[in-house]
Design a protein around this motif. Structure first.
Motif, short mmCIF file in Angstrom:
data_model
loop_
_atom_site.label_atom_id
_atom_site.label_comp_id
_atom_site.label_asym_id
_atom_site.label_seq_id
_atom_site.Cartn_x
_atom_site.Cartn_y
_atom_site.Cartn_z
N HIS A 1 0.83 -1.19 0.00
CA HIS A 1 0.00 0.00 0.00
C HIS A 1 0.87 1.25 0.00
CE1 HIS A 1 0.84 -0.22 4.40
NE2 HIS A 1 0.73 1.12 4.34
N VAL B 1 -5.37 5.33 2.72
CA VAL B 1 -4.53 4.19 2.37
C VAL B 1 -4.98 3.64 1.03
CG1 VAL B 1 -3.80 1.86 3.02
CG2 VAL B 1 -4.12 3.60 4.79
N ALA C 1 -4.36 0.57 -1.19
CA ALA C 1 -3.77 -0.77 -1.12
C ALA C 1 -4.14 -1.54 -2.37
CB ALA C 1 -4.27 -1.51 0.12
N LEU D 1 -3.93 -9.91 1.21
CA LEU D 1 -4.47 -8.67 1.76
C LEU D 1 -3.78 -8.28 3.06
CD1 LEU D 1 -6.48 -6.39 1.58
CD2 LEU D 1 -8.20 -7.86 2.65
N LEU E 1 -1.89 -4.65 3.67
CA LEU E 1 -2.27 -3.70 4.72
C LEU E 1 -1.30 -3.69 5.89
CD1 LEU E 1 -6.14 -4.28 4.80
CD2 LEU E 1 -4.88 -2.44 3.68
N ALA F 1 -0.29 -0.53 8.07
CA ALA F 1 -1.17 0.59 7.76
C ALA F 1 -1.92 1.01 9.02
CB ALA F 1 -2.17 0.20 6.68
N GLN G 1 -4.78 1.62 11.21
CA GLN G 1 -6.12 1.05 11.14
C GLN G 1 -7.23 2.07 11.25
OE1 GLN G 1 -6.49 -2.23 13.88
NE2 GLN G 1 -4.78 -3.36 12.99
N VAL H 1 -9.48 2.95 3.87
CA VAL H 1 -8.72 2.14 2.91
C VAL H 1 -9.47 2.04 1.60
CG1 VAL H 1 -7.73 -0.13 2.43
CG2 VAL H 1 -7.65 0.79 4.76
N LEU I 1 -9.05 -0.18 -1.61
CA LEU I 1 -8.36 -1.38 -2.06
C LEU I 1 -8.62 -1.59 -3.55
CD1 LEU I 1 -6.83 -4.12 -1.48
CD2 LEU I 1 -9.11 -5.10 -1.13
N VAL J 1 -12.17 -3.00 4.91
CA VAL J 1 -11.85 -2.08 3.83
C VAL J 1 -13.06 -1.18 3.56
CG1 VAL J 1 -11.46 -1.97 1.33
CG2 VAL J 1 -10.09 -3.51 2.76
N GLN K 1 -13.59 -1.05 -2.24
CA GLN K 1 -12.82 -1.87 -3.16
C GLN K 1 -13.18 -1.46 -4.58
OE1 GLN K 1 -12.63 -6.23 -2.65
NE2 GLN K 1 -12.96 -6.47 -4.85
#
Length: 363
Positions: A228, A239, A241, A260, A264, A267, A269, A273, A275, A291, A294
């Protein structure tokens, strides 16, 4: 073969020369198709691949509409409509519809994709990142048809969108980086204020996946090979990723698999994120990991109707924005290019502009 039966063998009563010519065309296509596919995609002969892929698309459209034509024929028989000319009428109708759809579908495949704009609200997005513009490319499939000019026009369209982040969600090409060098070169001109990121799709693993990761790095992109990067704007961070395609591990290529946890690792939390994972069906893992969004491709929206119904058997979503679990959203692109048959029927290509929006409560 159903299309042959619908067009020539179901009692249409064509003159003998028409029947013989039509049967000969179908017969030659049937015999030559496997050899053309092997030469084209096995031996990397682009000319053979173009003929084989086009044949595949034509047969699929004819087959689909022959099924519908056959059902119509049965209905007409039941209603007692059409008489002796019924079979010929159905054959002419199927041929006419297929011809129109193939002509239109080829235009749709070869044209510059339209821009699809969508706001995506992310609860954890900081106010500083509100309005972040994410442009998504997917499934460019540079291949046997030389689309270097098309590729250049796509990058011009992307640059006109003034992106903060540009994503390529995989299936960049059918062929090696060396064979598709000219077609991929325009990607080096793509601009983004914060980041340009790329992940592998399943088609990279038919060729040189690591080579494509290296090629995209050469063109100035960040290959997210189970890793990421963090982008910041207005004091807030996001983030970005990415994971390898879910087929990567079965490819036998060392170090390649959809990881995954690795993507991550380390990263924060508390940060949202985004993705990038080529196939929508990875969203189950994404949701389990919390996430926020996506971005995927792979499905092509079905590419040639009614293939979208078969895609839905393998994937949770065919196209568009969907929610999975309490936090995770998934955007599935119909794809920017096309695979194989140079047709798109009822599944338009797209360049996607996702505008990320912060939760109203945080504003």
């Amino acid at each position: 073969m159903l299309p042959w039966w619908t067009l020539f063998g179901s009692g249409a009563g064509w003159p003998l020369p028409v029947f013989v010519a039509g049967t000969a065309v179908f017969g030659c296509s049937l015999v030559s198709f496997p050899f053309l596919m092997f030469a084209g995609h096995g031996r990397q002969n682009d000319r053979a691949a173009r003929v084989a892929d086009t044949t595949l698309g034509v047969v699929w459209v004819l087959f689909s509409w022959s099924v519908l034509g056959g059902l119509l024929h049965l209905v007409l028989i039941g209603l007692g409509v059409g008489g002796a000319d019924r079979a010929r009428g159905v054959a002419v109708g199927v041929a006419a519809v297929a011809a129109v759809l193939l002509a239109w579908g080829h235009y749709e495949a070869m044209r510059l994709p339209r821009v699809k704009r969508l706001d995506v609200r992310i609860a954890r997005l900081g106010k500083g990142l509100d309005g972040t513009r994410v442009v998504v490319l997917a499934d460019t499939h540079y291949g046997p048809i030389d689309r270097a000019r098309w590729s250049a026009r796509v990058t011009e369209a992307v640059n006109a969108l003034d992106a903060d982040v540009v994503v390529h969600a995989g299936d960049i090409a059918d062929g090696t980086p060396a064979r598709r060098r000219e077609q991929s070169a325009p990607l080096g001109t793509v601009g983004a204020r914060l980041a340009k990121v790329y992940v592998t799709g399943n088609h990279e693993y038919f060729g040189e996946a690591q080579g494509w990761l290296d090629r995209m790095a050469e063109l100035g992109w960040e290959p997210l090979h189970n890793r990421h990067v963090v982008v910041e704007r207005g004091g807030d961070a996001l983030v970005l990723a990415g994971v390898d395609d879910v087929t990567a591990e079965s490819s036998g290529l060392a170090g390649h698999r959809a990881n995954l946890m690795g993507a991550l690792a380390d990263a924060d939390q508390d940060r949202p994120v985004l993705l990038v994972a080529h196939q929508p069906k990875f969203v189950g893992q994404a949701a389990a990991a919390g996430v926020d969004l996506q971005v995927s491709g792979h499905t092509h929206g079905g590419q040639i109707w009614p293939f979208n119904f078969l895609v839905r058997i393998d994937q949770p979503v065919v196209h568009g924005l969907s929610r999975h679990g309490e936090r995770t959203q998934l955007y599935t692109s119909r794809g920017t290019g096309f695979w194989g048959p140079p047709f798109r029927v009822f599944a338009p290509s797209e360049i996607t502009l996702l505008t990320l929006r912060a939760d109203r409560k945080k504003r």
